[in-house]
Design an enzyme around this catalytic site. Structure first.
Site, mmCIF file in Angstrom:
data_model
loop_
_atom_site.group_PDB
_atom_site.id
_atom_site.type_symbol
_atom_site.label_atom_id
_atom_site.label_comp_id
_atom_site.label_asym_id
_atom_site.label_seq_id
_atom_site.Cartn_x
_atom_site.Cartn_y
_atom_site.Cartn_z
ATOM 1 N N ARG A 137 -2.662 10.673 6.048
ATOM 2 C CA ARG A 137 -2.828 9.282 6.482
ATOM 3 C C ARG A 137 -2.298 8.330 5.416
ATOM 4 N NH1 ARG A 137 -7.045 5.140 5.427
ATOM 5 N NH2 ARG A 137 -7.886 6.596 3.918
ATOM 6 N N HIS A 162 -7.673 11.579 -2.537
ATOM 7 C CA HIS A 162 -7.239 10.290 -3.073
ATOM 8 C C HIS A 162 -6.998 10.506 -4.553
ATOM 9 C CE1 HIS A 162 -7.118 6.098 -4.153
ATOM 10 N NE2 HIS A 162 -7.246 5.739 -2.895
ATOM 11 N N GLN A 196 -7.441 14.822 3.103
ATOM 12 C CA GLN A 196 -6.758 13.944 2.148
ATOM 13 C C GLN A 196 -7.522 13.802 0.840
ATOM 14 O OE1 GLN A 196 -6.230 9.424 2.761
ATOM 15 N NE2 GLN A 196 -4.169 10.261 2.782
ATOM 16 N N ARG A 221 -0.479 9.512 -0.917
ATOM 17 C CA ARG A 221 -1.606 10.112 -1.637
ATOM 18 C C ARG A 221 -1.472 11.611 -1.839
ATOM 19 N NH1 ARG A 221 -6.233 6.572 1.448
ATOM 20 N NH2 ARG A 221 -5.705 4.667 0.347
ATOM 21 N N HIS A 237 -11.094 12.329 0.178
ATOM 22 C CA HIS A 237 -11.266 10.943 0.616
ATOM 23 C C HIS A 237 -11.368 10.813 2.127
ATOM 24 C CE1 HIS A 237 -11.017 6.659 0.324
ATOM 25 N NE2 HIS A 237 -9.843 6.570 0.910
ATOM 26 N N PHE A 286 0.864 -1.181 0.000
ATOM 27 C CA PHE A 286 0.000 0.000 0.000
ATOM 28 C C PHE A 286 0.894 1.222 0.000
ATOM 29 C CE2 PHE A 286 -4.549 1.085 0.704
ATOM 30 C CZ PHE A 286 -5.100 -0.010 0.063
ATOM 31 N N GLU A 301 -6.621 2.032 -4.087
ATOM 32 C CA GLU A 301 -5.172 2.028 -4.218
ATOM 33 C C GLU A 301 -4.656 0.620 -4.545
ATOM 34 O OE1 GLU A 301 -3.448 4.748 -1.520
ATOM 35 O OE2 GLU A 301 -1.810 3.401 -1.022
ATOM 36 N N LEU A 336 -14.507 5.597 -5.601
ATOM 37 C CA LEU A 336 -13.097 5.283 -5.409
ATOM 38 C C LEU A 336 -12.640 4.114 -6.265
ATOM 39 C CD1 LEU A 336 -10.518 5.641 -3.568
ATOM 40 C CD2 LEU A 336 -11.456 3.768 -2.240
HETATM 41 C C1 LIG Z 1 -14.760 4.421 -0.559
HETATM 42 C C2 LIG Z 1 -13.823 4.334 0.619
HETATM 43 C C3 LIG Z 1 -12.864 3.343 0.669
HETATM 44 C C4 LIG Z 1 -11.998 3.256 1.761
HETATM 45 N N1 LIG Z 1 -11.063 2.258 1.781
HETATM 46 C C5 LIG Z 1 -10.261 2.141 2.864
HETATM 47 C C6 LIG Z 1 -9.315 1.068 2.962
HETATM 48 O O1 LIG Z 1 -9.219 0.226 2.078
HETATM 49 N N2 LIG Z 1 -8.533 1.007 4.058
HETATM 50 C C7 LIG Z 1 -8.615 1.913 5.075
HETATM 51 O O2 LIG Z 1 -7.884 1.787 6.064
HETATM 52 N N3 LIG Z 1 -9.509 2.930 5.010
HETATM 53 C C8 LIG Z 1 -10.330 3.057 3.944
HETATM 54 N N4 LIG Z 1 -11.227 4.087 3.899
HETATM 55 C C9 LIG Z 1 -11.393 4.950 5.071
HETATM 56 C C10 LIG Z 1 -12.212 4.210 6.116
HETATM 57 O O3 LIG Z 1 -13.083 3.310 5.493
HETATM 58 C C11 LIG Z 1 -13.031 5.168 6.980
HETATM 59 O O4 LIG Z 1 -12.182 6.145 7.512
HETATM 60 C C12 LIG Z 1 -13.688 4.407 8.127
HETATM 61 O O5 LIG Z 1 -14.416 3.305 7.640
HETATM 62 C C13 LIG Z 1 -14.593 5.298 8.966
HETATM 63 O O6 LIG Z 1 -15.237 4.489 9.925
HETATM 64 P P1 LIG Z 1 -16.020 5.122 11.146
HETATM 65 O O7 LIG Z 1 -16.505 4.000 11.973
HETATM 66 O O8 LIG Z 1 -15.180 6.158 11.788
HETATM 67 O O9 LIG Z 1 -17.251 5.884 10.466
HETATM 68 P P2 LIG Z 1 -18.376 5.389 9.422
HETATM 69 O O10 LIG Z 1 -18.170 4.016 8.940
HETATM 70 O O11 LIG Z 1 -18.480 6.478 8.426
HETATM 71 O O12 LIG Z 1 -19.691 5.370 10.330
HETATM 72 C C14 LIG Z 1 -20.267 6.547 10.836
HETATM 73 C C15 LIG Z 1 -21.516 6.177 11.608
HETATM 74 O O13 LIG Z 1 -22.001 7.320 12.294
HETATM 75 C C16 LIG Z 1 -23.404 7.409 12.149
HETATM 76 N N5 LIG Z 1 -23.786 8.830 12.260
HETATM 77 C C17 LIG Z 1 -23.163 9.893 11.695
HETATM 78 N N6 LIG Z 1 -23.821 11.023 12.021
HETATM 79 C C18 LIG Z 1 -24.865 10.669 12.806
HETATM 80 C C19 LIG Z 1 -25.904 11.388 13.440
HETATM 81 N N7 LIG Z 1 -26.044 12.717 13.322
HETATM 82 N N8 LIG Z 1 -26.812 10.692 14.175
HETATM 83 C C20 LIG Z 1 -26.724 9.349 14.286
HETATM 84 N N9 LIG Z 1 -25.762 8.625 13.692
HETATM 85 C C21 LIG Z 1 -24.842 9.276 12.975
HETATM 86 C C22 LIG Z 1 -23.682 6.805 10.781
HETATM 87 O O14 LIG Z 1 -25.010 6.345 10.702
HETATM 88 C C23 LIG Z 1 -22.670 5.661 10.750
HETATM 89 O O15 LIG Z 1 -23.211 4.526 11.372
HETATM 90 C C24 LIG Z 1 -12.098 4.187 2.813
HETATM 91 C C25 LIG Z 1 -13.061 5.180 2.763
HETATM 92 C C26 LIG Z 1 -13.893 5.272 1.667
HETATM 93 C C27 LIG Z 1 -14.894 6.396 1.626
#
Ligand SMILES: Cc1cc2nc3c(=O)[nH]c(=O)nc-3n(C[C@H](O)[C@H](O)[C@H](O)COP(=O)(O)OP(=O)(O)OC[C@H]3O[C@@H](n4cnc5c(N)ncnc54)[C@H](O)[C@@H]3O)c2cc1C
Length: 584
Positions: free
Chosen positions: A392, A236, A234, A289, A357, A120, A249, A246
C-alpha cells in the site's frame, strides 16, 4: 416474522473506526427509514484510525491527475491491485475528502487558503491532505460527530463480537459479549458490515494498537469467507524500537534523512534512486515502504546498523528542518520522541527500525464491499477490495475508508431493504455461543501451564522469524508447524479470571484465537506464493513471476490444520504490468 426486540437492526456495522462510521453515515443517507447500529469493542474514538498521523491522498491540485494517482497506486502495489477498484477509488477520493471538509474536518491550508498537500512515499505529485500530523484524529472526530446527527444510528459501545450468525446461507447478525456484564447477546441484522481494522498485533513490533488483532478477518474466515492476499504484510520503515510507535512518513516527506551507524544516508546505495531535487518524492527516503524496510534488513546484514536492547536500529535525522518546521508541521513526532524516548528531535537523532504497520490482505470483497457470503460486507483495513495490491502507498488507506466505507454502506443498505425474514434458529445460535465460551474458557482443563501471554509470545517470535520482511520455504514451514501446535495448545487453555465484569483476560484469549487464525493464513499464502512481489520477499524465489502469480491468493479455512489456498486473476484495465522504477 421472528423478532429479537431491541437488538434487531436493518444494518449492523462491526467497528467504529473510520470505515465503520463512514459506512454508518452512508446507510443513514441512503435510506432514512433503515435502522442502523454500530458495535465496537472500544468507544469509537479509541479506534486505531485516531492514531493516523500523516494524511489522506486525493487529487486536488491542478498539476496532478487521477491517472497519475491510479498509476502510482498500481505500480506501488507491484501490479497486484485490481485496476477497476483503483480507478473507482481515485475518482471518488476528492469528492469524499471535500465532503469531510464540509462536515467540519480542519484540513491544513496553504498561505492562499486552499487545501494544503504534502508529498508521500511513492506518490508522483503532492496529493496528501493532512490536518497537521493528527489527521486520523480529526477525520474520526468529524465522522463521529456527524453520526450523532442521524437518529437511526444506534451504538453498542464496548460489545465484543465473538461470532457471525449464519443460517440459510445468509449472515443475519452477530453474537457479542457485553463487556460490562459478560452477557452474550444476539444482535440480529439483515446485513452486517465488518469494519474491524487490521491485525498488526500478530507480530511483535508494530505501530498498531493492542486492539488490532484481526477479529473480523478471523470471524469471516470461520464463516467460510476467504481471506485474500494475506501474505502481504507492510512494514513501516520508521517505528520507535521498543514501543513500535510510528514516526510518520511525513517526517521524511518534510525532508528527514535515514542514517546508518556511520551517519551515512545509506538509501543511496539501494534501488531507490539518487537524491534529486525533483521529483523529490521518488527518491531515497520517500521510496515506497517495502523497499525502505528491505534496505534496512540489508544494512543490518552488512553490520551497518546500531545494536540496541530491542534489536538493531538506524537513525532518522530531522534536525536540519529547524525548530519552526518541526513544531508547526510535526508536533506529534516531537511529542512522541520526548515522551517515549526522552529525546528532542530538534537537537537529537531519532532511533527507528521497521515495524509491522498495515495488512494489504483481508476479507475478500468485490468493489462494493460484498463478500461471497450473502448479507456480509466488509470495508477498511479488514477488507481486501483490492486497491493496495502487494504494497500500500502511504496515505491511501484513510481515503480508502471513506470511498469503500461509503460504497459498502450503500450496498448493505440496499441489501437490507429487501427486508428478508430472520431465521428462527438465531436464539439457538446464541445459546450455542454462550456454551462454547463457557466450555472453552471458563472450564478448568487442569494441568495446562500455558497462559494467553505465553502462547502469544511464541506466536510473535515465529511470525517475526519465519514470516517477516524476508521469508523462505524453510522459515515458513517452521512457522507453520509452530502455529499449528499453538492452535492445539489454545484449545486446552483456560483463563484465570472467572468474573463476568470487564473480563479482559477473556477478551485477550479471544483476540489470541483470532490472531492465530490470521497467522495461519499469512504463513500458508506466503508459503505457496513462490515469487517475490512488493512486501512479500522470498529469499528462495527472489523474482516477480507474472506468468504464475499475477493472481490474488484466497485462503479458505480447512477442517483441520493449514488453510486451503486458491487463486483469482488480478483485474487489469489500462496498465499492463511493468517494472517498478523509482528515482528517475
Ligand atoms: C499509527 C498509525 C498511523 C497511520 N497513519 C496513516 C496515515 O497517515 N494515512 C493513512 O492513509 N493510513 C494511516 N494508517 C493506516 C490507517 O490509519 C488504518 O488502516 C485505518 O485507520 C483503519 O481503519 P478501520 O476503520 O479499517 O479500522 P480501525 O480504525 O482499526 O477500527 C476498527 C474498529 O473495529 C472494532 N472492532 C474490532 N474487533 C472487534 C470485535 N471483535 N468486536 C467489536 N468491535 C470490534 C474496534 O473497536 C474499532 O472500532 C496508520 C495506521 C497506524 C497504526
Amino acid at each position: 416474522m421472528a423478532r429479537y426486540g431491541p437488538n434487531e437492526h436493518d444494518v449492523l456495522i462491526v467497528g467504529g473506526g473510520g470505515a465503520g462510521l463512514r459506512a454508518a453515515i452512508a446507510v443513514a443517507e441512503t435510506d432514512a427509514d433503515l435502522d442502523v447500529a454500530v458495535v465496537s469493542k472500544v468507544y469509537p474514538m479509541r479506534s486505531h484510525t485516531v492514531a493516523a498521523e500523516g494524511g489522506a491522498a486525493a487529487v486536488i491540485k491542478e498539476n496532478d491527475s487521477l491517472d497519475e494517482h491510479a498509476y502510482d497506486t498500481i505500480s506501488g502495489g507491484d501490479w497486484l491491485c485490481d485496476q477497476d477498484a483503483v480507478e473507482a477509488f481515485v475518482h471518488e477520493a476528492p469528492e469524499e475528502m471535500l465532503r469531510l471538509e464540509h462536515w467540519g474536518c480542519p484540513w491544513s491550508r496553504e498561505e492562499d487558503g486552499s487545501v494544503a498537500v504534502r508529498s508521500f512515499g511513492g506518490m508522483t505529485n503532492k496529493r496528501t491532505w493532512f490536518a497537521a500530523d493528527k489527521t486520523g484524529f480529526h477525520m474520526l472526530h468529524t465522522m463521529f460527530q456527524t453520526t450523532l446527527k442521524y437518529d437511526p444510528i444506534q451504538r453498542y459501545d464496548e460489545y465484543f463480537v465473538t461470532r457471525l450468525l449464519v443460517d440459510d446461507g445468509r449472515c443475519q447478525g452477530v453474537a457479542a459479549i457485553e463487556l460490562a456484564t459478560g452477557k452474550v447477546e444476539v444482535i440480529a441484522a439483515r446485513s452486517v458490515i465488518l469494519c474491524t481494522g487490521g491485525c498488526g498485533r500478530v507480530f511483535p513490533f508494530t505501530t498498531n494498537g493492542n486492539i488490532k488483532s484481526g477479529d473480523g478477518m478471523a470471524l469471516a474466515y470461520r464463516a467460510g469467507v476467504p481471506l485474500k492476499d494475506m501474505e502481504f504484510v507492510q512494514y513501516h520503515p520508521t517505528g520507535l524500537p521498543f514501543t513500535g510507535l510510528l514516526i510518520t512518513e511525513a517526517a521524511r516527506a518534510e525532508g528527514g534523512y535515514l542514517l546508518n551507524k556511520d551517519g551515512y544516508r545509506y538509501l543511496q546505495d539501494y534501488d531507490l534512486g539518487e537524491p534529486t531535487e525533483k521529483p523529490v518524492h521518488r527518491s531515497m527516503e520517500l521510496g515506497p515502504r517495502d523497499r525502505l524496510s528491505q534496505a534496512f534488513e540489508k544494512e543490518d546484514q552488512k553490520g551497518r546498523t546500531i545494536e540496541g536492547p530491542y534489536g538493531s536500529y538506524v537513525h532518522l535525522d530531522i534536525q536540519h528542518l529547524g525548530e519552526e518546521v518541526i513544531t508547526k508541521k510535526l508536533p506529534f513526532v516531537r511529542e512522541l520522541c520526548l515522551k517515549y524516548e526522552n529525546i528532542d528531535p530538534i537537537r537529537e537523532l531519532i532511533p527507528v527500525r521497521p515495524v509491522v504497520h498495515y495488512m494489504m490482505g483481508g476479507i475478500h470483497t468485490d468493489i462494493n464491499g460484498a463478500t461471497p457470503l450473502e448479507g456480509l460486507f466488509a470495508a477498511g483495513e479488514a477488507a481486501c477490495v483490492s486497491i493496495n495490491g502487494a504494497n500500500r502507498l502511504g496515505s491511501n488507506s484513510l481515503t480508502e475508508l471513506l470511498v469503500f466505507g461509503g460504497r459498502a454502506g450503500r450496498a448493505a443498505a440496499e441489501y437490507a431493504s429487501q427486508k428478508k425474514e430472520f431465521s428462527s434458529a438465531l436464539p439457538a445460535l446464541q445459546t450455542d455461543e454462550s456454551n462454547r465460551i463457557e466450555e472453552n474458557f471458563f472450564t478448568d482443563k487442569g494441568g495446562n501451564p500455558d497462559t494467553v501471554s505465553s502462547i502469544r509470545e511464541e506466536m510473535h517470535k515465529t511470525m517475526e522469524d519465519g514470516a517477516g520482511i524476508y521469508r523462505s520455504e524453510a522459515s515458513l514451514k517452521e512457522s507453520e508447524a509452530v502455529i499449528n501446535d499453538l492452535q492445539e495448545r489454545l484449545q486446552k487453555l483456560s483463563i484465570q479470571d472467572q468474573s463476568y465484569t470487564f473480563n479482559t483476560e477473556l477478551v485477550l484469549a479471544h483476540e489470541l484465537s483470532y490472531m492465530l487464525d490470521v497467522a495461519e493464513t499469512i504463513i500458508q499464502s506466503a508459503l505457496q506464493r513462490t515469487e517475490s512481489r512488493g512486501s512479500h520477499q522470498r529469499t528462495d524465489h527472489p523474482d516477480r513471476d507474472d506468468e504464475n502469480f499475477l493472481t490474488h491468493s484466497l485462503a479458505y479455512k480447512a477442517d483441520r490444520g493449514s488453510p486451503r489456498i486458491e487463486y483469482k486473476p488480478v483485474t487489469i484495465t489500462r496498465w499492463p504490468p511493468g517494472e517498478r522504477v523509482y528515482g528517475s
